[in-house]
Design an enzyme around this catalytic site. Structure first.
Site, mmCIF file in Angstrom:
data_model
loop_
_atom_site.group_PDB
_atom_site.id
_atom_site.type_symbol
_atom_site.label_atom_id
_atom_site.label_comp_id
_atom_site.label_asym_id
_atom_site.label_seq_id
_atom_site.Cartn_x
_atom_site.Cartn_y
_atom_site.Cartn_z
ATOM 1 N N ALA A 1 0.834 -1.216 0.000
ATOM 2 C CA ALA A 1 0.000 0.000 0.000
ATOM 3 C C ALA A 1 0.869 1.266 0.000
ATOM 4 O O ALA A 1 1.945 1.275 0.595
ATOM 5 C CB ALA A 1 -0.915 -0.004 1.218
ATOM 6 N N PRO A 2 0.414 2.309 -0.691
ATOM 7 C CA PRO A 2 -0.860 2.422 -1.415
ATOM 8 C C PRO A 2 -0.841 1.847 -2.831
ATOM 9 O O PRO A 2 -1.857 1.883 -3.520
ATOM 10 C CB PRO A 2 -1.092 3.929 -1.452
ATOM 11 C CG PRO A 2 0.289 4.513 -1.510
ATOM 12 C CD PRO A 2 1.138 3.609 -0.639
ATOM 13 N N GLY A 3 0.331 1.349 -3.292
ATOM 14 C CA GLY A 3 0.350 0.655 -4.568
ATOM 15 C C GLY A 3 1.314 1.174 -5.602
ATOM 16 O O GLY A 3 1.317 0.694 -6.743
ATOM 17 N N LYS B 1 4.698 0.892 -6.090
ATOM 18 C CA LYS B 1 5.634 -0.081 -6.654
ATOM 19 C C LYS B 1 4.895 -1.286 -7.237
ATOM 20 O O LYS B 1 5.298 -1.831 -8.269
ATOM 21 C CB LYS B 1 6.635 -0.503 -5.582
ATOM 22 C CG LYS B 1 7.529 0.661 -5.123
ATOM 23 C CD LYS B 1 8.430 0.270 -3.976
ATOM 24 C CE LYS B 1 9.359 1.418 -3.579
ATOM 25 N NZ LYS B 1 8.635 2.580 -3.004
ATOM 26 N N GLU C 1 -0.791 -6.244 1.975
ATOM 27 C CA GLU C 1 -0.746 -5.145 2.926
ATOM 28 C C GLU C 1 -1.362 -5.616 4.241
ATOM 29 O O GLU C 1 -2.492 -6.087 4.257
ATOM 30 C CB GLU C 1 -1.507 -3.934 2.385
ATOM 31 C CG GLU C 1 -1.600 -2.774 3.346
ATOM 32 C CD GLU C 1 -0.265 -2.299 3.898
ATOM 33 O OE1 GLU C 1 -0.156 -2.120 5.122
ATOM 34 O OE2 GLU C 1 0.675 -2.112 3.081
ATOM 35 N N ARG D 1 -5.475 0.289 4.643
ATOM 36 C CA ARG D 1 -4.513 0.560 3.571
ATOM 37 C C ARG D 1 -4.636 -0.473 2.451
ATOM 38 O O ARG D 1 -4.428 -0.160 1.274
ATOM 39 C CB ARG D 1 -3.093 0.583 4.129
ATOM 40 C CG ARG D 1 -2.794 1.834 4.947
ATOM 41 C CD ARG D 1 -1.482 1.718 5.720
ATOM 42 N NE ARG D 1 -0.342 1.427 4.875
ATOM 43 C CZ ARG D 1 0.326 2.320 4.153
ATOM 44 N NH1 ARG D 1 -0.037 3.585 4.190
ATOM 45 N NH2 ARG D 1 1.363 1.960 3.419
ATOM 46 N N ASP E 1 9.420 -2.951 0.405
ATOM 47 C CA ASP E 1 9.550 -1.534 0.736
ATOM 48 C C ASP E 1 9.281 -1.443 2.234
ATOM 49 O O ASP E 1 8.141 -1.339 2.667
ATOM 50 C CB ASP E 1 8.545 -0.716 -0.073
ATOM 51 C CG ASP E 1 8.756 0.776 0.086
ATOM 52 O OD1 ASP E 1 9.915 1.198 0.206
ATOM 53 O OD2 ASP E 1 7.759 1.517 0.106
ATOM 54 N N CYS F 1 12.781 4.674 2.683
ATOM 55 C CA CYS F 1 12.871 6.099 2.381
ATOM 56 C C CYS F 1 13.471 6.807 3.593
ATOM 57 O O CYS F 1 12.927 7.808 4.072
ATOM 58 C CB CYS F 1 11.505 6.670 1.999
ATOM 59 S SG CYS F 1 10.226 6.429 3.232
#
Length: 479
Positions: free
Chosen positions: A113-115, A117, A135, A140, A180, A233
């Protein structure tokens, strides 16, 4: 803006970056850059540039990606509702570009989520193969499912599980896994005030421990010879290099794969006491090596390229590692009741052009009253919390078939027999997106109507003798 950054974070970054610290700090004076990614399942990037109503410039590491100006509001344009593009932070597009999904791959996005990648991977797969988008948070997961639907993706299963639960169900099944990882979000400080407020040394430590646990589970989902891409990130060593190094110390047969160098990308930071040429890649403060590839790890910095912060590690599982595949594939399909099949066939005959009306009946599956076209190949969904099991075709009600919003977006505009298209600037488009009825037009027939913007489907209407009833989903309507 840097005055609002956590003081302890600034202390750490000054130590980490050395003589590049001031440049890094100055990057916070610049507004965050915004990006969108064109959905080539519906339109090619060059054609989108031709019709796009706002200014675009290319993102170097993603051929389908573009920067747009801060004044533009692409999320409020009908082309967004039609799924022509996905709004995504530019640096985040680098992850899937490095992974390089191919049609026919089996891919798992473990924290999807949110989508961003997941949908980027699906588009590159051209709806061929299998994408599992997972997810753990139910709310989410619903947003993730809606984004997959909007982009017309047909080969995706959206599920709602912990990494451990998925590893127990589908060990060693995926060609490529995207992780991620949930992180402290330092790379988003320029964009998100909430991330700045929540940051602390303790949060960094907690995130790093959780990342190690998730990465260990993710590795067990990769098939022998398969690939895993890990990203965050955030900037600190604890959640990045140290997580990967500890993983490799416990999995010495795994390999780091080359990552092509691009302008602004930088290698990993060496950790204290490391030896060997492969681990002595320079930090930003010491320049860039002349090699054409990084050794498995790269960093994206906001003071060195047009984007936010990102860390990416690209790994491969050894071929010799054994994995059990028992009880994985669901080869026993429930037989579709004749009544349901006849109602669906009748809908196809009335509403879909013959060229696009072939839906393999051995892949049709009924979940309660909801009809799905399962991906091929598909995994067993027994005991799996599933929000989307492929392409949702519609719902069987009393002696009738009601097509889904997903089906309205899954095919090109000319696939629908009864269609009504308006230019993007016409008031009828905005009336439709607000859930209002539309006037009956002479060129359409009574029954299901594909409402379109410039030939791109937005959703269903139902034509009667004097108006078109609106079937745009209530939860998506513009108010």
């Amino acid at each position: 803006m840097h005055e609002s950054l956590p003081p302890r974070f600034l202390e750490r970054m000054k130590v980490l970056l050395g003589n590049e610290y001031e440049d890094f700090l100055n990057s916070y004076k610049e507004p965050p850059l915004r990006g969108l990614r064109v959905n080539s399942l519906k339109i090619e990037p060059k054609e989108f540039q031709r019709i796009c109503p706002f200014s675009l410039s290319p993102i170097p590491w993603a051929p389908e990606g573009f920067y747009y100006t801060g004044e533009a509001r692409p999320g409020k344009h009908p082309y967004h509702a039609a799924g022509l593009y996905y709004l995504q932070e530019p640096s985040a597009m680098a992850v899937v570009s490095i992974l390089d999904p191919k049609p026919g791959d089996w891919i798992l996005d473990l924290s999807a989520a949110p989508g961003g990648k997941a949908t980027q991977a699906a588009v590159r797969m051209k709806n061929e193969g299998l994408l599992v988008a997972n997810e753990i948070h139910p709310v989410r997961a619903k947003a993730l499912s809606e984004n997959i639907e909007r982009l017309g993706i047909t080969n995706a299963m959206v599920v709602n599980h912990s990494p451990r639960e998925l590893r127990e169900k589908w060990p060693g099944r995926f060609d490529k896994v995207i992780l991620d990882a949930p992180c402290s979000g330092e790379g988003m400080f320029r964009k998100e005030e909430e991330s700045r407020k929540e940051w602390s040394d303790e949060r960094v430590k907690i995130c790093a421990l959780r990342q190690e646990e998730i990465l260990a589970e993710a590795a067990l989902l990769v098939k022998p010879g398969g690939k895993l891409i890990y990203s965050t990130c955030t900037f600190n060593l604890e959640e990045n290099e140290r997580v990967i190094d500890r993983f490799l110390s416990h999995h010495p047969s795994w390999e780091l794969l080359p990552i092509p160098r691009m302008d602004g990308f930088r290698p990993r930071f060496p950790l204290q006491g490391e030896q060997g040429a492969e681990k002595r890649e320079s930090s930003p403060s010491h320049g860039v090596e002349k090699s054409h590839a990084f050794h498995g790890i790269t960093r994206l910095w906001p003071h060195l390229l047009p984007g936010e912060g990102h860390f990416i590690a690209f790994l491969q599982k050894p071929m010799e590692e054994e994995v059990s595949f028992s009880n994985m594939e669901n080869r026993r399909r429930g037989r579709l009741p004749n009544e349901a099949l006849l109602l669906f066939r009748q809908f196809l005959h009335e509403s879909i052009e013959p060229t696009w009306s072939h839906f393999p009946e051995d892949r049709l599956f009924l979940f309660g009253e909801h009809l799905y076209l399962l991906p091929t190949p598909a995994l067993s969904l027994k005991g799996v919390r599933t929000l989307r099991a492929g392409l949702h075709l519609g719902e069987l009600r009393k002696n009738r078939f009601v097509p889904s919003h997903a089906l309205s977006l899954a095919l090109p505009g000319d696939a629908y027999k009864n269609r009504l298209s308006y230019p993007a600037s016409r008031e009828e488009i905005f009336r439709y997106l607000r859930g209002e009825t539309l006037p009956f037009e002479q060129e359409i027939k009574e029954g299901w109507v594909s409402i379109q913007v410039d030939g791109f489907p937005l959703g269903w209407g139902k034509g009667t003798s004097h108006l078109i009833k609106n079937h745009y989903p209530k939860g998506l309507r513009w108010f």
